[in-house]
Design an enzyme around this catalytic site. Structure first.
Site, short mmCIF file in Angstrom:
data_model
loop_
_atom_site.label_atom_id
_atom_site.label_comp_id
_atom_site.label_asym_id
_atom_site.label_seq_id
_atom_site.Cartn_x
_atom_site.Cartn_y
_atom_site.Cartn_z
N LYS A 5 0.96 -1.33 0.00
CA LYS A 5 0.18 0.00 -0.02
C LYS A 5 0.87 1.31 0.05
CE LYS A 5 -1.57 2.98 2.62
NZ LYS A 5 -1.96 4.04 1.76
N GLY A 45 7.00 5.14 7.93
CA GLY A 45 6.00 6.38 7.86
C GLY A 45 6.18 6.90 9.33
N THR A 66 5.73 8.24 13.45
CA THR A 66 5.52 7.36 14.46
C THR A 66 4.17 6.95 15.04
OG1 THR A 66 7.94 8.13 15.19
CG2 THR A 66 6.43 7.49 17.09
N GLY A 73 2.79 4.07 13.27
CA GLY A 73 3.44 2.90 13.57
C GLY A 73 3.13 2.59 15.02
N GLU A 83 10.15 1.67 10.44
CA GLU A 83 10.94 2.78 10.13
C GLU A 83 10.31 3.95 10.37
OE1 GLU A 83 14.09 2.08 9.45
OE2 GLU A 83 13.87 -0.12 8.82
N CYS A 108 13.57 11.31 6.59
CA CYS A 108 13.38 10.95 8.01
C CYS A 108 14.63 11.07 8.89
CB CYS A 108 13.02 9.00 8.25
SG CYS A 108 14.23 8.37 7.14
N GLU A 153 9.24 16.04 15.04
CA GLU A 153 9.84 16.07 13.55
C GLU A 153 8.83 17.19 12.85
OE1 GLU A 153 8.74 12.51 11.30
OE2 GLU A 153 10.67 12.40 10.54
#
Ligand code: NAD
Length: 492
Positions: free
Chosen positions: A177, A230, A232, A235, A252, A286, A387
């Site tokens: 995806k 993607g 956090t 995730g 990741e 990232c 981030e």
């Protein structure tokens, strides 16, 4: 490449067809022109793709392949990518607005990834472990089953290759995806896999929303691993769901990487590295080096050279060969970046460069934002903790090494770090103490497929690169062969 609007289809369980969900369009970040139309996939489409993958992976046409035969298919995918490299690079540019030079590098890396994991499959060796009795013991690896791969928009073709190639090399089937707004390279990868002779159903690509397609993939009982790249927050949600079916994942995730400039650093190298580390990809990486800790004895000299470098950066049309900094991925994302900068200024930050949209006709419709340097914010401010995923660099002076290490590590993330110094001892010392998955010494943002990559802390876990990356897509199985000449004594 012409700017005709493409009509895209998904690859679902061996068939090219529209997704069953709503129609949507993708836009070119340079001018917000619609570049493709497609229909999103649905939960039912995910089920169809996963069921087909489960059947396809068990057929002799895939399960029966020897390692060298599977490897040769991966080599053909690598060559297929190389044959269409320029077209793929242009597709990626139209999807996410990255400068064309960067897109070409990502396509080349994707081809190298398939070649590398082809070689890893072909040269794979299983072990006969040392026997501790009258038996022979073996450790073997079997394919995990159907893998769900979920990727972000910032480097699609590279992220997708890093999941597809090791999973296929291990003998798994993959339902991929891609990010909703950047589906094109993934779709073309499915076509290249098909043309390379990978059996129907082994690779499916289902564009659509994360909360629908991604979520259905994570929950599907036949999906045995999720390989995710993607943010956090997403995730963490995936890990929670994965726990319910005891499914392994690799995550990741995001980063807030520190770059340290030591007093003895070669300033030309350090300035070039810090500029590249944060402003390439417009900071949408990232591993972006978003916090530069510069020793106070060279702070002013470093700052003035850095700002001179920022003034020289060529911001503009990603189609131009000379462009270094393209637009951000969307107008919406630009607003997020702007909010962080405004808040940083409100927190006492002083803007040294950027902090605004570029002016003039070439930038009028695009989601451009100028390379931004800010000083005077504390390491505890949101601008330094979270981030931003944009071209925003915080400059932070330091004087005491203990304090420096504490500040670098005082962050939820742990993806990467940079150290600029001429002294190998300080590089070694700092490298060991930085809580990150990667440390670059006198370089930054270099990647090699043969070197493992993963984060620590809230940047995730699970190695994606490196020869052993293939292991994530396998179940380890042990075999004991009894060699006794007499029955087991206990049963006497
Ligand atoms: P994101 O987390 O919003 O989306 C990533 C993918 O997850 C997309 O395909 C999205 O549709 C999907 N998704 C969203 N919600 C989901 C859900 N509930 N269930 C399943 N899937 C879902 O991230 P993004 O904005 O696309 O990408 C930027 C992020 O990716 C940044 O945080 C960046 O640091 C990170 N990233 C990490 C690495 C790495 O290697 N560590 C590399 C590139 C990007």
């Amino acid at each position: 490449m012409s700017m005709t609007i493409s009509r895209l289809q998904a690859m679902i369980g061996g068939r090219w067809r529209d997704g069953s969900g709503p129609e949507y369009a993708t836009e070119y970040p340079h001018d917000q022109r619609v570049v493709s139309h497609l229909r999103a996939a649905t939960e039912a489409d995910v089920d169809e793709a996963v069921q087909a993958a489960e059947q396809a992976r068990q057929r002799p046409s895939w399960a029966g392949l020897r390692h060298h035969e599977r490897a040769s298919l991966l080599y053909r995918v690598a060559n297929g990518i190389r044959d269409r490299a320029e077209e793929l690079a242009q597709l990626q540019r139209l999807d996410n607005g990255k400068p064309i030079q960067e897109c070409r590098a990502l396509v080349a890396s994707a081809a190298g990834t398939f070649q590398f994991f082809g070689a890893a499959a072909e040269t794979w060796e299983e072990t006969i472990t040392p026997a501790r009795g009258d038996y022979l013991t073996m450790s073997l690896h079997e394919p995990l089953g159907v893998v769900g791969a979920i990727t972000p928009w910032n480097s699609p073709i590279a992220s997708e290759a890093q999941k597809l190639a090791p999973a296929l090399a291990a003998g798994c089937a993959v339902v991929l995806k891609p990010a909703e707004i950047t589906p094109r390279c993934a779709i073309e990868l499915a076509r290249i896999c098909e043309q390379a002779g990978i059996p129907a159903g082994i690779v499916s690509v289902l564009p659509g929303r994360g909360a629908v397609v991604g979520d259905a993939l994570v929950r599907h009982p036949l999906v045995k691993r999720i390989a995710f790249t993607g943010g956090t927050r997403v995730g963490l949600g995936i890990q929670r769901l994965a726990a319910e079916k005891l499914m392994p994942t690799s995550l990741e995730l995001g980063g807030k990487s520190p770059t340290i400039v030591m007093p003895d650093a070669d300033l030309d190298h350090a300035v070039a590295g810090v500029l590249y580390g944060i402003f390439s990809s417009s900071g949408q990486a990232c591993i972006a080096g978003s916090r530069a800790f510069v020793h106070e004895s060279i702070y002013d000299a470093f700052k003035s050279r850095l700002l001179e470098g920022v003034r020289r950066l060529r911001v503009g049309d990603p189609a131009l060969e000379s462009t270094q900094v393209g637009p951000l991925v969307s107008l919406f994302h630009r607003e997020t970046v702007e909010r962080y900068v405004m808040e940083g200024v409100a927190d006492g930050g002083r803007l040294l460069a950027g902090g605004a949209r570029p002016e003039g006709a070439p930038y009028a419709r695009g989601s451009y934002y100028l390379p931004t340097v800010i000083e005077g914010v504390s390491n505890e401010a949101r601008l330094c903790r979270e981030e931003i995923f944009g071209p925003v660099l915080a400059l932070l002076p330091w004087s005491d090494e203990e304090d420096l290490v504490a500040r670098c590590n005082d962050n939820p993330y742990g993806l990467a770090a940079g150290v600029w110094t001429r002294d190998f001892r300080s590089a070694w010392r700092l490298g060991a103490r930085l809580q990150t998955g990667t440390v670059w010494v006198n370089t930054y943002k270099v990647f090699s497929i043969s070197t493992p990559f993963s984060g620590v802390k809230m940047s995730g876990y699970g190695q994606e690169k490196g020869r052993l990356g293939i292991l994530q897509y396998t179940n380890q199985k042990s075999l004991y062969w009894g060699l006794n000449e007499t029955p087991i004594a206990w049963a006497d």
